[in-house]
Design an enzyme around this catalytic site. Structure first.
Site, PDB file in Angstrom:
ATOM      1  N   ASP A  78      -0.861   0.372   3.736  1.00  0.00           N
ATOM      2  CA  ASP A  78      -0.164  -0.307   2.642  1.00  0.00           C
ATOM      3  C   ASP A  78       0.865  -1.313   3.144  1.00  0.00           C
ATOM      4  OD1 ASP A  78      -1.659   1.189   0.929  1.00  0.00           O
ATOM      5  OD2 ASP A  78       0.026   1.920  -0.247  1.00  0.00           O
ATOM      6  N   CYS A 119      -2.131   8.528   5.474  1.00  0.00           N
ATOM      7  CA  CYS A 119      -1.373   7.546   4.695  1.00  0.00           C
ATOM      8  C   CYS A 119      -1.769   7.549   3.223  1.00  0.00           C
ATOM      9  CB  CYS A 119      -1.485   6.175   5.348  1.00  0.00           C
ATOM     10  SG  CYS A 119      -0.609   6.146   6.942  1.00  0.00           S
ATOM     11  N   ASP A 120      -1.170   6.623   2.488  1.00  0.00           N
ATOM     12  CA  ASP A 120      -0.979   6.727   1.051  1.00  0.00           C
ATOM     13  C   ASP A 120      -2.155   7.212   0.217  1.00  0.00           C
ATOM     14  OD1 ASP A 120       1.244   5.474   2.107  1.00  0.00           O
ATOM     15  OD2 ASP A 120       1.600   4.293   0.331  1.00  0.00           O
ATOM     16  N   LYS A 121      -3.216   6.425   0.095  1.00  0.00           N
ATOM     17  CA  LYS A 121      -4.296   6.762  -0.853  1.00  0.00           C
ATOM     18  C   LYS A 121      -5.309   7.703  -0.238  1.00  0.00           C
ATOM     19  CE  LYS A 121      -1.873   4.053  -2.938  1.00  0.00           C
ATOM     20  NZ  LYS A 121      -1.197   3.742  -1.684  1.00  0.00           N
ATOM     21  N   CYS A 191       4.953   6.228   8.022  1.00  0.00           N
ATOM     22  CA  CYS A 191       6.310   5.679   8.076  1.00  0.00           C
ATOM     23  C   CYS A 191       7.336   6.726   7.639  1.00  0.00           C
ATOM     24  CB  CYS A 191       6.397   4.426   7.225  1.00  0.00           C
ATOM     25  SG  CYS A 191       5.309   3.103   7.824  1.00  0.00           S
ATOM     26  N   GLU A 442       1.467  -2.292  -5.308  1.00  0.00           N
ATOM     27  CA  GLU A 442       2.832  -1.861  -5.016  1.00  0.00           C
ATOM     28  C   GLU A 442       3.699  -3.096  -4.813  1.00  0.00           C
ATOM     29  OE1 GLU A 442       2.524   2.457  -2.785  1.00  0.00           O
ATOM     30  OE2 GLU A 442       2.932   0.677  -1.598  1.00  0.00           O
ATOM     31  N   SER A 468       6.376   0.940  -4.204  1.00  0.00           N
ATOM     32  CA  SER A 468       6.223   1.758  -3.006  1.00  0.00           C
ATOM     33  C   SER A 468       7.231   2.900  -3.023  1.00  0.00           C
ATOM     34  CB  SER A 468       6.451   0.897  -1.768  1.00  0.00           C
ATOM     35  OG  SER A 468       6.634   1.690  -0.621  1.00  0.00           O
TER      36      SER A 468
END
Length: 552
Positions: A78, A119-121, A191, A442, A468
């Site tokens: 992202d 990570c995110d998704k 992160c 985002e 985000s």
């Protein structure tokens, strides 16, 4: 076992021949076949170490009597996708990840799966697939990044985005910007703040689909590899005892996850992902549940961007078990929920305690008596919207100001960088929803620019897109219905007064119902911003954010 469909009997001799072509033996095929779904790649810092973690998981499966097979999954970074057309693909990729994980597991008839995202998704996408198929599954994520150092303090990616705003405002030099660029992200891992990736990895622990430590053990620690081996052993126990994803993820465990979400101060994106996971599990859930649980759950953590601590601090303070132990003191958790350890939540957290009250507040002295997220309703968002309350300055919890209206993130960020946004404004960014974006970008650039310019305590943002987990300030996202679907956010005009009252869960445009009706009568529905490729198909099929932005 499901794998009997590809390994047993004379009719499956052709299938077996292809396993032999891979180098597997007859003895290998007598054991349970386990998919190790790895999102390893060279483009995502949170995934660059997943090859090593994958090998650790495979070793754990083999030691426990299974036969592992690595199969791939995609993953978008992202941070690299932020601020341009690439971010339109991020949330939408969650559906691709769920679908492709289902495809690989069902096509090859695996008996269980260890899911290796970070990570995110990627995390929710894999979990969605697991509950959709209802197979034995364990999540083993790659772990958080260590914090970087800049200007004498610990920092993470949110500081980098804010540094751009400070640079644009003339507050820091080229040299300071480059210093931050070189030092804010020191190596592999997700992160280091309580952004979406770490939020979801922590909630996998809280919901029971991952082993303790999954959300907080730093990526570079040897204990992360040990966790991989233990996850391999755990999946074999689940297969042998026929414990499946829906035995773990159910209405009770989702309430546990929501409670931990509020205590931790997780990303607003968790709203989308928990709604989507619940839908795949066949569980009815709506936005009111978030406020119900937030109202009774104290906020115990202020990790970046809400505060100065980072994920290694949360790990050193006792991690998610310590947070759960605090919540248990006030009977806020269902301690009888089963987890992938083979034990209950209550059994898992026996002996857990807070080791550093700077990272985890005691429940007797929380940051606030209510949770980190708040769902707002009003005439601008009749179906709801969300704000990370724990990252909002006290003076912005209640705010009124004139709307500064933009029909894309790009136009809004240009206005911010040009200094056209002033204290008191409410920036409205629309046509960025799941359908209209498409993909619900985002918007870390505008929120971080405002923070870097020291405007986050005087300017609010409202959007039908999303923010985000690294965003801070009065950043209100997921406005439903979205503008492209005819939502009232599409009717707001420049200069309209927007009234925000986060403690009372409301957000309204101070325009009469009659005036809004007249504007609606004159409104013309636009096409989504992209109508070709698979995003064009996504725009036609995606549901609203209040339903998790899942495919209809």
């Amino acid at each position: 076992m499901r794998s009997d469909n590809v390994t047993k009997g004379p009719e499956r001799a052709p299938n077996r021949s292809l396993f032999y072509a891979l180098g597997y033996t007859r003895e290998d095929l007598e054991k349970p076949l386990i998919a190790v779904v790895s999102a390893h790649s060279d483009i995502v810092p949170g995934h660059m170490n997943l090859d090593k973690l994958t090998e650790a998981v495979k070793a754990g499966i083999e030691a426990a009597g299974g036969t592992p097979f690595m199969v791939p999954a995609i993953g978008v970074c992202d941070g690299i996708a932020m601020g341009h057309i690439g971010m339109k693909y991020s949330l939408a990729s969650r559906e691709l990840i769920a679908d492709s994980t289902e495809t690989m597991v069902m096509a090859h008839q695996f008996d269980g799966a260890v899911l290796i995202p970070n990570c995110d998704k990627i995390v929710p996408g894999m979990v969605m697939a697991a509950v959709r198929m209802n197979i034995p599954a364990v999540v083993c994520s790659g772990g958080p990044m260590l914090a970087g150092r800049y200007d004498g303090e610990e920092v993470s990616l949110s500081k980098m985005f804010e540094a751009v705003g400070a640079y644009k405002a003339g507050m820091i030099s080229d040299e300071k910007l480059e210093e931050c660029t070189q030092n804010c992200c020191p190596g592999c891992g997700s992160c280091s703040g309580m952004y979406t990736a770490n939020s979801m990895n922590c909630l996998c622990e809280a919901i029971g689909i991952a082993l303790p430590g999954n959300g907080t053990i730093p990526a570079v620690y040897a204990k992360r590899l040990q966790l991989g081996r233990l996850s391999g052993a755990a999946i074999m126990n689940m297969v042998r005892n026929n414990i499946t994803a829906r035995d773990i993820i159910n209405e009770r465990s989702i309430r546990n996850a929501l409670t931990c979400d509020m205590a931790l101060g997780c990303s607003t994106n968790t709203v989308l992902h928990l709604l989507a996971i619940a839908k795949e599990a066949g569980i009815e859930m709506d936005l009111n549940l978030f406020n119900e649980i937030s109202a009774r759950t104290p906020n115990l953590c202020h990790l970046a961007p809400a505060g100065p601590t980072h994920m290694p601090d949360l790990y050193a303070a006792g991690g998610i078990p310590a947070v759960q132990a605090e919540l248990a003191k006030k009977n806020l958790l269902d301690l009888d929920c089963m987890t992938v350890t083979g034990m209950t939540v209550g059994e898992n957290i026996q002996g857990a305690k807070v080791l550093n009250t700077n990272a985890i507040r005691p429940i007797e002295s929380p940051y606030s008596e209510t949770g980190g997220l708040q769902i707002l309703f009003g005439n601008i968002a009749p179906d709801g919207c969300v704000v990370k309350r724990s990252a909002v300055a006290a003076e912005m919890l209640v705010h009124e100001g004139p709307a500064r209206v933009f029909n894309s993130e790009d136009d809004a960020i240009a206005a911010i960088y040009d200094g056209r946004i002033v204290p008191g404004d409410v920036v409205v960014i629309r046509y960025e929803g799941p359908m209209g974006g498409p993909g619900m970008r985002e918007m870390l650039n505008p929120t971080s620019a405002l923070a870097g310019m020291k405007l986050d305590t005087t300017v609010a943002l409202i959007t039908d897109g999303r923010f985000s987990g690294a965003s801070r300030g009065a950043a209100i996202g997921h406005v439903c219905p979205e503008a492209c679907a005819g939502g009232p956010i599409g009717l707001v005009e420049e200069g309209d007064i927007i009234a925000i009252d986060i403690p009372n869960a409301s957000v309204n445009v101070k325009v009469s119902d009659e005036e809004l009706a007249a504007r609606k009568a004159a409104w013309v529905k636009p096409e989504p911003n992209i109508t070709t490729g698979w995003l064009g198909r996504y725009a036609k099929l995606v549901d609203g954010a209040n339903h998790g932005a899942v495919m209809k």
